[in-house]
Motif scaffolding. Structure first.
Motif, PDB file in Angstrom:
ATOM      1  N   TYR A 248       1.941   8.192  39.964  1.00 50.14           N
ATOM      2  CA  TYR A 248       3.400   8.169  39.983  1.00 50.14           C
ATOM      3  C   TYR A 248       3.895   6.814  40.470  1.00 50.14           C
ATOM      4  O   TYR A 248       3.205   6.118  41.210  1.00 50.14           O
ATOM      5  CB  TYR A 248       3.940   9.239  40.949  1.00 50.14           C
TER       6      TYR A 248
ATOM      7  N   VAL B 272      16.199   7.059  43.830  1.00 56.04           N
ATOM      8  CA  VAL B 272      15.796   8.461  43.837  1.00 56.04           C
ATOM      9  C   VAL B 272      16.435   9.145  45.031  1.00 56.04           C
ATOM     10  O   VAL B 272      16.449   8.601  46.140  1.00 56.04           O
ATOM     11  CB  VAL B 272      14.244   8.571  43.936  1.00 56.04           C
ATOM     12  N   ASN B 273      16.940  10.345  44.814  1.00 56.70           N
ATOM     13  CA  ASN B 273      17.531  11.138  45.878  1.00 56.70           C
ATOM     14  C   ASN B 273      16.486  11.384  46.963  1.00 56.70           C
ATOM     15  O   ASN B 273      15.342  11.727  46.668  1.00 56.70           O
ATOM     16  CB  ASN B 273      18.023  12.466  45.287  1.00 56.70           C
ATOM     17  N   SER B 274      16.856  11.231  48.212  1.00 59.54           N
ATOM     18  CA  SER B 274      15.899  11.310  49.317  1.00 59.54           C
ATOM     19  C   SER B 274      15.230  12.675  49.474  1.00 59.54           C
ATOM     20  O   SER B 274      14.204  12.786  50.130  1.00 59.54           O
ATOM     21  CB  SER B 274      16.558  10.914  50.634  1.00 59.54           C
ATOM     22  N   ASP B 275      15.766  13.727  48.870  1.00 61.87           N
ATOM     23  CA  ASP B 275      15.111  15.034  48.945  1.00 61.87           C
ATOM     24  C   ASP B 275      14.262  15.316  47.702  1.00 61.87           C
ATOM     25  O   ASP B 275      13.755  16.417  47.514  1.00 61.87           O
ATOM     26  CB  ASP B 275      16.124  16.158  49.179  1.00 61.87           C
ATOM     27  N   ASN B 276      14.045  14.301  46.879  1.00 62.15           N
ATOM     28  CA  ASN B 276      13.223  14.452  45.677  1.00 62.15           C
ATOM     29  C   ASN B 276      11.769  14.705  46.057  1.00 62.15           C
ATOM     30  O   ASN B 276      11.259  14.145  47.035  1.00 62.15           O
ATOM     31  CB  ASN B 276      13.340  13.179  44.821  1.00 62.15           C
ATOM     32  N   TRP B 277      11.074  15.514  45.275  1.00 60.29           N
ATOM     33  CA  TRP B 277       9.658  15.861  45.525  1.00 60.29           C
ATOM     34  C   TRP B 277       8.749  14.633  45.565  1.00 60.29           C
ATOM     35  O   TRP B 277       7.707  14.663  46.212  1.00 60.29           O
ATOM     36  CB  TRP B 277       9.155  16.825  44.447  1.00 60.29           C
ATOM     37  N   ILE B 278       9.134  13.547  44.922  1.00 58.47           N
ATOM     38  CA  ILE B 278       8.279  12.364  44.837  1.00 58.47           C
ATOM     39  C   ILE B 278       7.954  11.798  46.230  1.00 58.47           C
ATOM     40  O   ILE B 278       6.900  11.221  46.454  1.00 58.47           O
ATOM     41  CB  ILE B 278       8.881  11.276  43.915  1.00 58.47           C
TER      42      ILE B 278
ATOM     43  N   TYR C  77       7.987   5.042  41.596  1.00 55.52           N
ATOM     44  CA  TYR C  77       9.427   5.289  41.704  1.00 55.52           C
ATOM     45  C   TYR C  77      10.068   4.172  42.505  1.00 55.52           C
ATOM     46  O   TYR C  77       9.393   3.437  43.220  1.00 55.52           O
ATOM     47  CB  TYR C  77       9.706   6.650  42.361  1.00 55.52           C
TER      48      TYR C  77
ATOM     49  N   SER D 235      12.144   8.090  32.745  1.00 56.36           N
ATOM     50  CA  SER D 235      13.571   8.017  32.414  1.00 56.36           C
ATOM     51  C   SER D 235      13.875   7.212  31.144  1.00 56.36           C
ATOM     52  O   SER D 235      14.827   7.545  30.443  1.00 56.36           O
ATOM     53  CB  SER D 235      14.381   7.487  33.602  1.00 56.36           C
TER      54      SER D 235
ATOM     55  N   SER E 152       7.086  13.383  48.713  1.00 54.41           N
ATOM     56  CA  SER E 152       5.971  14.121  49.328  1.00 54.41           C
ATOM     57  C   SER E 152       4.620  13.554  48.897  1.00 54.41           C
ATOM     58  O   SER E 152       3.585  13.904  49.461  1.00 54.41           O
ATOM     59  CB  SER E 152       6.049  15.604  48.941  1.00 54.41           C
TER      60      SER E 152
END
Length: 196
Positions: free
Chosen positions: A167, A174-180, A169, A133, A182
């Motif tokens: 990674y 971060v939005n809770s449905d973000n791929w991160i 974060y 970011s 996983s």
């Protein structure tokens, strides 16, 4: 109370457990008569501190025939860019977290799934989205402090040791449905989660 030497050893061991790649290309070197940490560092475009940290040594004495670790070098431009990223991403985080952020960059450079240079990793864009970011918001262009550069140098010195985080974060940002989410979390440091 820990003395300075014990504190350094404790931090070095702790950092070694954080997020370093198993496949980085640090090399070994057999010390020749007349070699010193200074001359070996200079020949390999490293700082004296990088070489000493990588070998968990503080003195300058070497013996002909002993084997030492020589970490991969990073250009001064690459170090400054990493320090700016560390400053922007980990300002206010513990020092250990700053080292881990710098390590993520190095892990990506060493991974076949990411670009091969510090600059290309930091400025990478996938699907029109910046990997970091501070590149998008311009904070990458701000300055860094001594602690940020120290963290970068420490990450470089210990390159190739420990686990492989690619990674990081802040779960609160971060939005809770973000791929991160996983990705497998390896370590929690301050407000950051480090994952692979």
């Amino acid at each position: 109370m820990m003395n300075k030497s014990n504190r350094f050893s404790f931090i070095a061991i702790l950092i070694g457990l954080i997020a370093f790649p198993a496949g980085a290309s640090a090399q070994t070197y057999s010390v020749q008569y007349g070699d010193s940490f200074y001359t070996i560092a200079k020949q390999n475009n490293l700082t004296l501190a990088n070489l000493q940290i990588a070998n968990e040594r503080s003195g300058s004495q070497l013996k002909a025939g002993e084997t030492i670790t020589v970490p991969d070098s990073v250009s001064e431009e690459g170090k400054e860019l990493m320090a700016k990223l560390v400053h922007a991403e980990a300002k206010g985080e513990p020092y250990e977290g700053k080292v881990a952020v710098a390590t993520v960059v190095l892990n990506r450079v060493d991974s076949n799934d990411f670009p091969d240079t510090v600059k290309d990793v930091i400025y990478e864009k996938t699907g029109g989205v910046h990997a970091f970011s501070p590149v998008k918001n311009g904070a990458i262009n701000n300055s860094y402090d001594e602690s940020d550069m120290k963290a970068v140098n420490e990450a470089i010195a210990f390159r190739g040791q420990g686990m492989n985080s690619l990674y990081f974060y802040n779960p609160d940002k971060v939005n809770s449905d973000n791929w991160i989410f996983s990705r497998k979390t390896i370590k929690k440091i301050g407000n950051h989660r480090f994952a692979k």
